[in-house]
Enzyme design. Structure first.
Site, PDB file in Angstrom:
ATOM      1  N   CYS A 103      -1.148   5.829   9.214  1.00  0.00           N
ATOM      2  CA  CYS A 103      -1.513   4.532   8.642  1.00  0.00           C
ATOM      3  C   CYS A 103      -2.661   4.785   7.676  1.00  0.00           C
ATOM      4  CB  CYS A 103      -1.887   3.546   9.744  1.00  0.00           C
ATOM      5  SG  CYS A 103      -3.232   4.135  10.815  1.00  0.00           S
ATOM      6  N   ARG A 135       0.843  -1.200   0.000  1.00  0.00           N
ATOM      7  CA  ARG A 135       0.000   0.000   0.000  1.00  0.00           C
ATOM      8  C   ARG A 135       0.881   1.254   0.000  1.00  0.00           C
ATOM      9  NH1 ARG A 135      -4.622   0.015   4.383  1.00  0.00           N
ATOM     10  NH2 ARG A 135      -5.338   1.743   3.061  1.00  0.00           N
TER      11      ARG A 135
END
Length: 285
Positions: A240, A182
């Site tokens: 995050c 990611r």
């Protein structure tokens, strides 16, 4: 004081003269499910078996505000958060231990919020419920014997917004706690676009724990973060996807003796604005 507690240490604390308040924060990231598969229900998991006396805390409703421009898990209204903690029996003079199903992300979010808003003695059960060897309780407890007195008092430090996160990526160390793919922009199952904040360094949360889900020893964590640039005197921040797994990384940094701030909006906020730059690839460019 250590930010985590082992199951054996918790058993001793519960038998002592000043037992901690227990908060059960079982939660899982909601992603697309196969047809007909029910979503994770933390409250049902709690009802099926929890540490005796523990009170369930709903991450989505009590540890975060409504999803929107500020991300999927923005800060909760602090008055509502304080009321939820008091209903759970949390007082400033009473220790608190938070646990989840074992991943540690949700428990860390509660730990970070309580710590950032001034609670002096809150720890996370290392390894979560799966590390507990004692009996579980399936009956639902009534209201706390007495309402707590905790009043949130946010610290001046420890919280980043988007602009501060961007600045820290240039002037200090900004760690991206998501999975490496990611960060690199190879996949993005949730947010508008993949990639990372320019200048951020990839530091997946999964590398902070061993195969049993418990944190690595403090000296190993310290060495890991120093290799990522978190040396003495360097300001450190974490983000995050939505400020949950990032809280777990802030907790790992605390175990390592390294203070760090959390960008709560994280990638879910950052990537929602097409005006903000996005970097891709393995490096922090």
């Amino acid at each position: 004081m250590n930010a985590i507690i082992s199951a054996s240490e918790l058993a001793s604390a519960l038998a002592g003269p000043n037992p901690p308040v227990l908060l059960d924060v079982r939660w899982q990231l909601s992603v697309a499910k196969a047809a007909g598969e029910p979503p994770f229900d933390g409250r049902a998991e709690y009802a099926a078996g929890h540490l005796p006396g523990a009170v369930y805390v709903d991450l989505d409703r009590e540890l975060a505000g409504p999803a929107g421009a500020g991300g999927r898990h923005p800060l909760p209204d602090l008055a509502q958060f304080g009321a939820a903690m008091r209903r759970a029996g949390v007082s400033s003079g009473t220790p608190v231990v938070v646990y989840d199903g074992g991943q540690g992300w949700a428990a860390a979010r509660a730990w970070w919020l309580l710590s950032w808003t001034g609670h002096p003695d809150v720890r996370v059960l290392d390894g979560g419920l799966t590390s507990w060897q004692g009996p579980l309780q399936s009956s639902l407890p009534g209201p706390a014997l007495s309402e707590g007195d905790f009043e949130p008092a946010p610290a001046a430090a420890g919280l980043l917004d988007a602009d501060a996160a961007a600045a820290l990526a240039r002037a200090g160390v900004l760690l991206d706690a998501r999975a490496g793919e990611r960060y690199r922009g190879e996949v993005e199952p949730i947010d508008r676009v993949g990639g990372h904040i320019p200048g951020a360094r990839s530091a997946p949360t999964t590398d902070n724990v061993g195969p049993d889900g418990r944190f690595l020893p403090a000296e190993e964590l310290n060495a890991r973060f120093k290799a990522l640039g978190a040396t003495d005197g360097t300001d450190v921040g974490v983000y995050c996807g939505s400020g949950v797994s990032g809280a777990h990384e802030v907790l790992a940094l605390a175990v390592a003796g390294i203070p760090a701030a959390l960008y709560v909006g994280s990638w879910s906020e950052w990537s929602s604005d097409p005006e903000r730059p996005v970097a891709v690839g393995p490096g922090p460019q």
